[in-house]
Motif scaffolding. Structure first.
Motif, short mmCIF file in Angstrom:
data_model
loop_
_atom_site.label_atom_id
_atom_site.label_comp_id
_atom_site.label_asym_id
_atom_site.label_seq_id
_atom_site.Cartn_x
_atom_site.Cartn_y
_atom_site.Cartn_z
N ASN A 197 74.64 15.68 -57.82
CA ASN A 197 74.91 14.25 -57.69
C ASN A 197 76.41 13.96 -57.75
O ASN A 197 76.93 13.12 -57.01
CB ASN A 197 74.19 13.48 -58.80
CG ASN A 197 72.70 13.42 -58.56
OD1 ASN A 197 72.22 13.78 -57.50
ND2 ASN A 197 71.95 12.99 -59.56
N VAL A 198 77.11 14.64 -58.66
CA VAL A 198 78.55 14.42 -58.79
C VAL A 198 79.28 14.82 -57.51
O VAL A 198 80.20 14.12 -57.05
CB VAL A 198 79.10 15.20 -60.01
CG1 VAL A 198 80.63 15.17 -60.01
CG2 VAL A 198 78.57 14.60 -61.29
N ILE A 199 78.87 15.94 -56.93
CA ILE A 199 79.50 16.38 -55.68
C ILE A 199 79.31 15.34 -54.59
O ILE A 199 80.26 14.96 -53.87
CB ILE A 199 78.94 17.74 -55.23
CG1 ILE A 199 79.36 18.83 -56.20
CG2 ILE A 199 79.41 18.09 -53.82
CD1 ILE A 199 78.71 20.18 -55.93
N THR A 220 79.80 11.20 -48.08
CA THR A 220 78.54 10.46 -48.27
C THR A 220 78.62 9.08 -47.65
O THR A 220 77.66 8.61 -47.02
CB THR A 220 78.23 10.35 -49.77
OG1 THR A 220 78.23 11.66 -50.35
CG2 THR A 220 76.88 9.70 -50.00
N LEU A 221 79.76 8.43 -47.83
CA LEU A 221 79.94 7.11 -47.21
C LEU A 221 79.83 7.20 -45.70
O LEU A 221 79.21 6.35 -45.04
CB LEU A 221 81.29 6.53 -47.63
CG LEU A 221 81.66 5.17 -47.02
CD1 LEU A 221 80.68 4.10 -47.48
CD2 LEU A 221 83.09 4.78 -47.41
N GLY A 222 80.45 8.26 -45.15
CA GLY A 222 80.37 8.44 -43.69
C GLY A 222 78.95 8.68 -43.23
O GLY A 222 78.52 8.15 -42.19
N GLU A 223 78.20 9.46 -43.99
CA GLU A 223 76.80 9.71 -43.62
C GLU A 223 75.97 8.44 -43.67
O GLU A 223 75.13 8.18 -42.81
CB GLU A 223 76.22 10.78 -44.55
CG GLU A 223 76.85 12.15 -44.35
CD GLU A 223 76.52 13.10 -45.49
OE1 GLU A 223 75.80 12.67 -46.40
OE2 GLU A 223 76.98 14.26 -45.45
N ASP A 240 81.02 11.71 -56.03
CA ASP A 240 82.42 11.66 -56.44
C ASP A 240 83.30 12.60 -55.62
O ASP A 240 84.18 12.15 -54.90
CB ASP A 240 82.54 11.99 -57.93
CG ASP A 240 81.95 10.90 -58.80
OD1 ASP A 240 82.64 9.89 -58.98
OD2 ASP A 240 80.81 11.05 -59.26
N PHE A 241 83.05 13.88 -55.76
CA PHE A 241 83.93 14.84 -55.11
C PHE A 241 83.87 14.72 -53.58
O PHE A 241 84.87 14.94 -52.89
CB PHE A 241 83.58 16.26 -55.52
CG PHE A 241 83.93 16.57 -56.96
CD1 PHE A 241 85.26 16.64 -57.36
CD2 PHE A 241 82.94 16.77 -57.90
CE1 PHE A 241 85.59 16.93 -58.67
CE2 PHE A 241 83.27 17.06 -59.22
CZ PHE A 241 84.60 17.13 -59.62
N ILE A 300 85.57 15.23 -65.64
CA ILE A 300 86.29 14.31 -64.74
C ILE A 300 85.38 13.19 -64.24
O ILE A 300 85.73 12.01 -64.32
CB ILE A 300 86.89 15.08 -63.54
CG1 ILE A 300 87.98 16.03 -64.02
CG2 ILE A 300 87.45 14.11 -62.51
CD1 ILE A 300 88.59 16.86 -62.92
N ALA A 301 84.20 13.57 -63.71
CA ALA A 301 83.30 12.58 -63.13
C ALA A 301 82.25 12.08 -64.09
O ALA A 301 81.48 11.18 -63.76
CB ALA A 301 82.61 13.17 -61.90
N HIS A 302 82.18 12.66 -65.30
CA HIS A 302 81.25 12.21 -66.34
C HIS A 302 79.80 12.27 -65.87
O HIS A 302 79.00 11.37 -66.13
CB HIS A 302 81.58 10.80 -66.81
CG HIS A 302 83.02 10.64 -67.20
ND1 HIS A 302 83.55 11.19 -68.35
CD2 HIS A 302 84.05 10.00 -66.58
CE1 HIS A 302 84.84 10.89 -68.43
NE2 HIS A 302 85.17 10.18 -67.37
#
Length: 788
Positions: free
Chosen positions: A737-739, A748-751, A742-743, A729-731
């Motif tokens: 890193n994918v978690i 992460t953006l909030g942090e 992506d997931f 799904i996330a390639h």
């Protein structure tokens, strides 16, 4: 059915649409824009008018849209005899109020804003009476409080208007919270969230242990909204609003919401001993208090406002009796009151608008200058006084039919009702007749007849009061009987007409008229006697409200000084105390302490070395003689943890930990050096011991939490999911890193946002400090030299 649902939804939205376009329409067309704006409530009125034949046959119309089906929440409506009658009154009288406001506020700089508020108010009240879902009812219920706050405080430059608006909001808003609690209890007892479904659970609710709590909470919401004693004081103060608001508020909208709620829930929580004691008692007390206070007023609007309090008390009393005739009387009086009270308030506004005063002692002889207004006023006063051939007469006859009886209770409430109605008789003619008779008195403005926008509304309402009585068979079929049937949830057939019915009710009507004429004849002495009584009685609930608000403000101020003393050390200490308590107390109380772990037997020498480095770092923090050394030593702990992550095969996590620790040490060092803090820790030993114990408690709590979490059975569902779908799904082959990207990208953006905001805050503090130092240096050359 789909077309009916869509059209009903559109009709409910029409007032809200009117609120959006009102400022633009008024800006373009001025006061004449009222004709265009009145189309919105008129269309809604015509839509609801179509349901009369269906509702008259005993049918119920429901509809709406599912909102959160899993929680049984919906935007749904219910149309039966009760809600349809209210919808017709709200939209019909609302149409006339919009036209009236166009003439009354002609030239006002904020007329567009006023129309937006009145349309929002109309939409909120319409939502209350047609709501089927509990949530929808509560939301619209509170919206009526908010919009009434805006309307009552419309002239916000006056302190009296601001106080009245705040008072109405506090009283009715507090009642709304009681209603919310009551609805939640009903939901808990019955498991349903719709009024249409609730009707089948009356016996279950009445037999529930929570019944008394439900009753008290519902009465709290209804009594505050419908101004029952001792919450009656906010309604007369609401007369600070412009007269169109007063006319609408007292005739068909907010003050009737509490009465509507009691009528709606009568099949569910009515017909009990508590219901039949509380409602007649408070209703009868409100009836007498309101009527007596009305006698003592000289302001036309205030006299009418207190009689509204009295009329609401009469309605509550009748609902409490709950008999077939009492419910029929409540249905008749509800309609009659809307018609005559709306007309009389608009007449009072016309008198004020055209003469410049509402003081009854300064008014007289207006009949020649304002003949049409006089005719309208007399017609509305006849209905309010309960005289034929107006609808108020039918209501009063049915009231006395419902109350007469041979027991002490019936005799007591009959006497109370006769006394209250006699006082309202006197007030009706004091407002509708006295200003027009006698010799003309000089007024601030030269009196003349009002323009059509002002007299059209009261003329229509006064005429409807006559036609509703003359064509009583149609009125009962279309409105009165369906209302009574909805209240009792049994078929009803009201057949009272203008034909005289000799008997005790007619005799009581005659007694009411004689007493009313006597009070009217001696109105001035009665007003003086009432003023003397109030002076001797002292300050009432209105002053009590001021004391309560003042005490609340003082209490809040003192509590704020305790909770927010302005010292960061106290805030941090309280935070860590709460953390320690949350982490330690529940496991101890509920026996969830983790099992002592077994000591690992395969700890390598290099791992022991890392743990020893961490221990040395901790010791360095404790023995450091200045804060900068402590900060740098504190970083040793973080680096040791990062090495442990690295040794256990988590290089990404170790790298993140290295970066965080490096940045933390650098930033803290920069901040500490710029803030010029004392170089060493000067706390007393007792403070150090307390802080140390608190730190150990927090550490122990987190340790227990982590141990308990690791000892729980491991659920590898997420592990399997991420391992399976990270690449497809996330390639990405790196699952961590994918978690993160992506997931859990939003986390992460909030942090990142938190880190950025923290950095900006630190930068602001440093700049503020630097700016303060420059100012001090500029004012003191010695400091400037020291800085160099």
């Amino acid at each position: 059915m789909a077309d009916v649902t869509a059209l009903t939804f559109l009709a409910l939205c029409l007032p809200l649409a009117g609120a959006l376009v009102a400022p633009f329409v008024i800006r373009i067309f001025g006061a004449n824009g009222a004709w265009l704006l009145a189309i919105a409530p008129l269309l809604a009125f015509l839509h609801f008018l179509r349901f009369i034949p269906k509702i008259a046959r005993g049918e119920v119309v429901t509809g709406g849209y599912a909102w959160v089906p899993s929680f049984n929440l919906s935007f749904s409506w219910l149309l039966d005899g009760l809600s349809l009658a209210f919808a017709l009154l709200i939209t019909g009288i609302g149409t006339l109020i919009v036209l009236y406001a166009g003439g009354y506020l002609k030239g006002h700089k904020d007329q567009g804003r006023f129309f937006s508020f009145i349309f929002l108010f109309m939409g909120a009240m319409l939502g209350v009476v047609v709501s089927d879902s509990f949530l929808m009812l509560f939301i619209f219920w509170e919206l009526t409080s908010i919009t009434s706050f805006l309307l009552i405080g419309f002239d916000h430059e006056r302190a009296a208007a601001r106080r009245a608006a705040l008072q109405a909001l506090v009283v009715t808003g507090g009642g709304g919270l009681c209603l919310l609690a009551g609805l939640l209890l009903l939901w808990n007892v019955t498991g349903v969230t719709r009024m249409s479904e609730l009707m089948a659970f009356g016996d279950l609710v009445r037999e529930s242990p929570a019944y008394l709590a439900v009753l008290i909470l519902v009465l709290g919401g209804a009594f505050t909204k419908s101004a029952q004693f001792p919450f009656h004081f906010w309604l007369p103060n609401a007369m600070e609003a412009p007269t169109p608001v007063s006319a609408y508020l007292h005739s068909a909208t907010m003050v009737k919401a509490g009465v509507y709620l009691l009528m709606r829930l009568n099949p569910i929580i009515g017909a009990t001993t508590a219901w039949e004691i509380l409602l007649p008692f408070f209703g009868g007390l409100t009836l007498v208090v309101g009527a007596a206070l009305a006698i003592g007023q000289t302001d036309l609007k205030l006299k009418l406002a207190y009689t509204t309090v009295s009329s609401l008390g009469l309605l509550v009393m009748l609902i409490g009796f709950g008999s077939e005739h009492a419910v029929a009387a409540a249905a008749l009086y509800l309609v009659a009151h809307c018609l005559f009270k709306g007309a009389l308030f608009m007449v009072a506004g016309i008198i004020d608008h055209e003469t410049g005063t509402r003081d009854i002692t300064r008014l007289g002889g207006l009949m020649r200058a304002m003949p049409l207004t006089w005719i309208i006023a007399v017609a509305a006063a006849f209905s309010m006084a309960g005289l034929p051939p107006f609808f108020g007469f039918l209501a009063k006859e049915e009231i006395y039919t419902a109350l007469v009886g041979g027991d002490v209770r019936a005799l007591t409430f009959t006497a109370i009702t006769v006394f209250g109605n006699a006082l309202m008789f006197a007030v009706a003619f004091a407002v509708g007749l006295k200003p027009f008779l006698g010799r003309p008195l000089e007024t601030p403005k030269h009196p003349h007849e009002a323009p059509v926008l002002l007299w059209l509304g009261p003329a229509v309402l006064a005429a409807l009061g006559l036609f509703a009585a003359v064509f009583s068979n149609f009125t009962h079929t279309a409105l009165s009987s369906p209302i009574a049937a909805a209240i009792r949830q049994t078929p009803a057939d009201i057949d009272i007409s203008l034909a005289l019915h000799p008997g005790l009710p007619l005799a009581l009507s005659a007694l009411t008229i004689l007493l009313g004429i006597g009070v009217y004849w001696q109105l001035a002495p009665a007003r003086s006697a009432m003023a003397s009584f109030l002076s001797a009685a002292g300050r009432g609930p209105d002053h009590g409200f001021d004391l309560a608000i003042s005490g609340l403000v003082r209490f809040a101020g003192r509590l704020m000084c305790v909770l927010q003393p302005g010292r960061l050390q106290i805030y941090v200490t309280c935070t860590f105390l709460a953390v320690a308590a949350i982490l330690i107390i529940p496991p101890v109380v509920y026996g969830e302490l983790p099992r002592p772990p077994a000591w690992p037997a395969d700890v390598g020498l290099h791992e022991w070395a890392v743990l020893l480095i961490a221990a040395f770092g901790l010791a360095a923090v404790l023995v450091a003689r200045d804060r900068l050394t402590a900060i740098v030593s504190l970083g040793i702990q973080g680096f040791a943890v990062a090495i442990i992550f690295l040794l256990f095969g988590a290089p990404d996590l170790a790298f993140t930990q290295f970066m965080v620790e490096t940045l933390s040490v650098v930033i803290l060092a920069l901040v500490m050096t710029r803030l010029r803090l004392s170089p060493a820790d000067r706390r007393p030993l007792a403070h150090r011991l307390f802080d140390g114990a608190l730190a150990l408690a927090c550490g122990l709590g987190f340790t227990l939490l982590l141990m308990r979490a690791t000892q729980a059975p491991f659920n590898d569902a997420l592990t399997l999911f991420f391992n399976t779908y990270s690449k497809s799904i996330a390639h990405g082959a790196n699952v961590v890193n994918v978690i993160i990207v992506d997931f859990r990208g939003t986390d992460t953006l909030g942090e990142i946002a938190v880190v950025a905001v923290t950095g900006l805050a630190i930068l602001a503090l440093i700049r503020i400090r630097a700016g303060s130092e420059r100012k001090l240096a500029a004012n003191d050359p010695a400091l400037e030299a020291e800085g160099r």
